[in-house]
Design an enzyme around this catalytic site. Structure first.
Site, short mmCIF file in Angstrom:
data_model
loop_
_atom_site.label_atom_id
_atom_site.label_comp_id
_atom_site.label_asym_id
_atom_site.label_seq_id
_atom_site.Cartn_x
_atom_site.Cartn_y
_atom_site.Cartn_z
N THR A 487 0.82 -1.40 0.10
CA THR A 487 0.29 0.68 0.12
C THR A 487 0.95 1.35 -0.28
OG1 THR A 487 -0.10 -0.29 2.41
CG2 THR A 487 -1.65 -1.33 0.97
N LEU A 528 -5.09 6.27 0.52
CA LEU A 528 -6.11 7.07 0.86
C LEU A 528 -6.71 6.63 -0.49
CD1 LEU A 528 -4.76 9.12 3.16
CD2 LEU A 528 -6.03 7.35 3.98
#
Length: 623
Positions: A487, A528
């Site tokens: 990520t 995000l």
């Protein structure tokens, strides 16, 4: 899927809500994508120059009444071994424009989401952050050139579906909205979608009783639209992490067993239990109605294979195997629920359930250090401390002693063993089906510039300035042919609070190097929700990243896939949609550069081509 980078930090770090043109970040996200309050970055957003974010450090307080385990009161302060012997984050901005003035074709998808949602129920500063690590890392880890392959045609883009795509009644949630959105995604050139296959929904009522009906419907829908599917075996609960506005607990019968034996849950030194995921300390014990947790995971995956064998390898092209909270291979060391942890705190070790302590005692006795087997270090601070606040994590603290090395080797080794057990089962089950396997690793980038890398250590990644903690994970994935999914691919260092010594860019480079040297394919996710050009450019660059040691006359293998977080109504806003379509095209082209004018013309033409498909979705939505 989820956590790692947290979209709330400006408020928590500065003590008040901050206007939309200010920025901060954190670690993994698992937002519910149909929530109208999703925090996003406007496509028009540009940060102010010279922006900084001042974080607030908590007062040091070690009087937390820990569990009465006779752990060493402080870490033994042996002399430091020589280096040669040592091996969230978000932009808080307004939701953006409403649908007035939106083209009719895109308004359909936006409206479908909205209407059906309403109807549905002191820091280390020498030579700058990470400088000493880089010098050591280049010397020790980058000594030999990475294996290189022929550059492919580009990086396929998948899109995460909402966490609540399947209802508690095992039906497709907001079916018309889902259908319209899948058509739009396909028209944009997206390769496929990622969906959480929740253990807590499918095997909810009783052991061995699986209800796949909702997922059958959804996957057939994806097949109809020509979309590939990444199916996530989600053995964790949904709820309690950032953005988890939906609640999907573990199966009822699992919760009953945990209520009967609280030590099935991860536990910190103060006795707090974490119910996101079953403690790995009992992996091989028959604590779930006569089955071990690993057996339960394997039986679930086996049932999935049998029920969807007609789609495996064609529509379902990847199985992401959940191995911890938020589906990530880690400990739940930074839980947001009930305000336990706040970015950029160091987190806490999760090794105080009786099963973990029993294993630690056995290992310590075998090593001739019985006194080290009563629990983790008692001087490692609290969830919201910073490294220099604690005797264990400070610059030359307990982490850098013989005791610290022993404990961290055990703690991280237990996590690796957990991953080994689950991936061994998954590899055997899905062998010959044509699907790829993947595993997810959290992008814990805060305090990366310090020596100890405390937040990574509490999460189970034994990564310090003198030790590469990601190479062992990458090697394990490579042995099983598993894709390393990472990520925070969209993040830049300057976007983070500087005093917390965050460095997602250095972290990503380290992980890319580790996977290349281990021979594990690498895939990525944004941590995000982002809709701005800067984020897309960063993703394209990282997906095709060339490191200094690669040289100029070789081509390196790009990421094998990128999964975008996440599908929601904001994605279909006109400017957001245009930028997303352009991003998908650039990823498919392998990041090849074109003139701005040509790219603009091509993108507008491509976006215009979506009109008929979205108009068809409009008719379906109004039937």
């Amino acid at each position: 899927m989820s956590m790692g980078i947290l979209p709330h930090q400006i408020g928590s770090l500065c003590g008040s809500i901050v206007a939309h043109d200010k920025l901060s970040y954190s670690g993994t996200s698992s937002d519910s994508s149909f929530d109208g309050a999703v925090r996003i970055i406007s496509a028009q957003w540009k940060p102010r120059s010279g922006l900084t974010c001042k974080t607030q450090r908590p007062e040091v307080d070690f009087d937390m009444h820990p569990l009465l385990l006779s752990s060493p009161s402080v870490s033994p302060c042996n002399s430091s071994p020589s280096a040669d012997n040592r091996c969230r984050r978000s932009v808080h901005s307004p939701v953006g424009r409403q649908h007035g003035g939106i083209r009719p074709d895109l308004a359909v998808a936006c409206k479908a989401f909205e209407t059906q949602t309403q109807a549905s129920p002191s820091t280390d500063t020498e030579a700058g952050p990470g400088a000493q690590f880089e010098e050591s890392y280049e010397e020790k880890v980058h000594a030999s050139p990475p294996a290189v392959k022929k550059h492919g045609a580009g990086v396929p883009v998948f899109v995460m579906l909402p966490l609540d795509s399947i209802t508690h009644n095992n039906t497709v949630n907001r079916r018309k909205a889902m259908n319209a959105s899948l058509q739009a995604l396909k028209s944009a050139g997206v390769e496929g979608v990622m969906v959480d296959v929740w253990w807590g929904l499918v095997e909810r009522e009783a052991p061995g009783q699986y209800n796949w009906s909702g997922y059958r419907d959804l996957l057939e829908m994806a097949k109809k639209h020509g979309l590939k599917v990444q199916a996530v075996m989600s053995f964790h609960q949904c709820g309690g992490n950032v953005g988890d506005s939906v609640n999907i607990p573990l199966p009822k019968w699992v919760v009953e067993e945990i209520d009967h034996d609280n030590d099935l849950a991860y536990t910190d030194q103060w006795g707090r239990r974490n119910y996101e995921y079953i403690s790995l300390g009992c992996d091989n014990l028959p604590v779930l109605k006569g089955r071990t947790p690993v057996q339960c995971y394997a039986d679930y995956m086996r049932s999935f294979k049998e029920n969807f064998k007609d789609l495996l390898g064609e529509t379902i092209v990847e199985i992401q195997v959940g191995m911890g909270p938020a589906g990530e291979l880690r400990y739940p060391s930074y839980p947001e629920s009930n305000g336990t942890w706040r970015f950029p705190g160091i987190g806490a070790f999760q090794c105080y359930d009786k099963y973990m302590v029993s294993n630690l005692k056995a290992v310590a006795e075998a090593a001739g250090k019985k006194e080290w087997g009563n629990g983790g270090p008692s001087d490692a601070g609290h969830y919201n401390n910073w490294p220099e606040d604690t005797p264990f994590f400070r610059r030359d603290g307990g982490w850098n002693t013989s005791y610290g090395e022993f404990f961290l080797e055990w703690y991280s080794g237990m996590l690796l063993d957990h991953g080994e057990r689950i991936l061994t089962a998954a590899e055997a089950i899905f062998r010959g089906t044509g699907v790829k396997l993947s595993g997810k690793v959290a992008g814990i980038h805060w305090h990366y510039g310090t020596r100890s890398h405390a937040p990574e250590l509490t999460a189970g990644y034994y990564n310090t300035r003198f030790r590469d903690g990601y190479r062992p994970i990458a090697s394990m994935f490579a042995r099983h042919g598993v894709i390393f999914n990472f990520t925070c691919i969209e993040m830049k260092d300057w976007e983070q609070p500087g005093d917390a010594q965050c460095s997602p860019e250095k972290l990503i480079k380290q992980v890319i190097t580790a996977t290349r040297k281990a021979g594990a394919p690498l895939a990525g996710e944004n941590a995000l929700p982002r809709f701005d050009q800067d984020a897309y450019n960063q993703i394209v660059g990282n997906a095709n990243l060339r490191l200094p040691e690669d040289g100029h006359n070789t081509t390196v293998e790009p990421m094998c896939a990128f999964t975008y977080l996440r599908m929601n109504q904001h994605l279909f806003q006109p400017e957001n949609w245009r930028l997303f379509v352009s991003f998908v095209r650039k990823m498919a082209q392998g990041g090849a550069s074109h003139s701005w004018e040509q790219e603009h013309r091509d993108t507008d033409s491509f976006v215009h081509a979506t009109v008929p498909l979205v108009q068809e979705a409009a008719a379906l939505l109004h039937n």
